[in-house]
Write a protein that holds these residues in place. Structure first.
Motif, PDB file in Angstrom:
ATOM      1  N   ASP A 133     -48.779  19.072 -18.012  1.00 41.29           N
ATOM      2  CA  ASP A 133     -48.519  19.099 -19.444  1.00 41.29           C
ATOM      3  C   ASP A 133     -48.757  17.692 -19.966  1.00 41.29           C
ATOM      4  OD1 ASP A 133     -47.562  19.213 -22.007  1.00 41.29           O
ATOM      5  OD2 ASP A 133     -45.758  20.349 -21.502  1.00 41.29           O
ATOM      6  N   SER A 134     -49.746  17.528 -20.851  1.00 35.21           N
ATOM      7  CA  SER A 134     -50.111  16.190 -21.320  1.00 35.21           C
ATOM      8  C   SER A 134     -48.982  15.502 -22.085  1.00 35.21           C
ATOM      9  CB  SER A 134     -51.362  16.257 -22.196  1.00 35.21           C
ATOM     10  OG  SER A 134     -51.137  17.112 -23.309  1.00 35.21           O
ATOM     11  N   ALA A 135     -47.951  16.267 -22.471  1.00 34.39           N
ATOM     12  CA  ALA A 135     -46.797  15.652 -23.145  1.00 34.39           C
ATOM     13  C   ALA A 135     -46.087  14.660 -22.228  1.00 34.39           C
ATOM     14  CB  ALA A 135     -45.819  16.736 -23.596  1.00 34.39           C
ATOM     15  N   TYR A 136     -46.238  14.830 -20.902  1.00 30.71           N
ATOM     16  CA  TYR A 136     -45.582  13.957 -19.936  1.00 30.71           C
ATOM     17  C   TYR A 136     -46.544  12.951 -19.306  1.00 30.71           C
ATOM     18  CZ  TYR A 136     -41.857  17.327 -20.526  1.00 30.71           C
ATOM     19  OH  TYR A 136     -40.902  18.135 -21.071  1.00 30.71           O
ATOM     20  N   ASN A 137     -47.701  12.759 -19.939  1.00 31.68           N
ATOM     21  CA  ASN A 137     -48.689  11.788 -19.457  1.00 31.68           C
ATOM     22  C   ASN A 137     -48.311  10.409 -19.984  1.00 31.68           C
ATOM     23  OD1 ASN A 137     -50.892  10.279 -18.729  1.00 31.68           O
ATOM     24  ND2 ASN A 137     -52.404  11.621 -19.656  1.00 31.68           N
TER      25      ASN A 137
END
Length: 201
Positions: free
Chosen positions: A177-181
């Motif tokens: 999930d790119s929100a946690y990148n």
């Protein structure tokens, strides 16, 4: 006798069936209650949060990695130059001995062969030494980079927002999930620290 074994087998089969039913018919809430609780930002039980960063982006954008690569390239170039120079000297010596071979007696010929063998051994020994020095430098520099990343991430996550921070590698993680990148934060912070440390030297 056969009837006794048959009855025993039936009893065992029923017992296994009951155990199987008891094990797999636990309510989901009971099973979930037995699982360890993950820490949240405040350190209480809750959802496990995992952040990740793109390692290839770090390698491309972290100034320290670029400097390490440049240093390793220089070291490798120096190693190649020295080995090339030794190889050239070896060939020149071999050509000289070949040119003198017609006029050499038995003793001189044996001395020449011994000299060439000794030169070859010195070259091989030096090559091994240079390769070992390069590998040691490479391992030391890569460990320095890793330590910098670990130290930064420890400070970055001092509030305990994430349970884990992992480096993403293709083939290892199948969904992200790119929100946690946090790659951008990591690159920005690492470069700022590295630049500050460089100005103090």
């Amino acid at each position: 006798m056969k009837n006794g074994l048959l009855v025993l087998n039936l009893v065992l089969l029923v017992a296994v069936g009951v155990l199987f039913w008891l094990h797999f018919s636990k309510p989901a809430a009971v099973a979930a209650a037995n699982l360890p609780q993950a820490r949240t930002e405040g350190g209480t039980a809750g959802q496990c949060r995992i952040a990740y960063f793109e390692m290839d982006s770090i390698e491309n954008a972290f100034s320290m990695v670029k400097d390490v690569k440049s240093e390793l390239d220089r070291k490798e170039g120096q190693m190649r130059n020295e080995l090339g120079r030794m190889e050239k000297e070896y060939r020149n010596k071999a050509q000289q001995y070949q040119a003198q071979a017609v006029n050499m007696n038995q003793t001189q010929s044996e001395l020449a062969q011994r000299d060439m063998l000794q030169t070859q051994q010195v070259m091989q020994s030096r090559e091994q030494q240079l390769k070992q020095e390069y590998q040691d430098l490479q391992m030391r520099k890569l460990q320095d980079v890793r330590s910098k990343i670990e130290a930064f991430l420890k400070e970055y996550n001092r509030n305990g927002a994430y349970s884990y921070i992992v480096s993403y590698e293709p083939g290892l993680i199948f969904f992200k999930d790119s929100a946690y990148n946090i790659t951008g934060d990591l690159i920005k912070g690492l470069n700022a620290e590295y630049k500050t440390a460089a100005t103090k030297k």
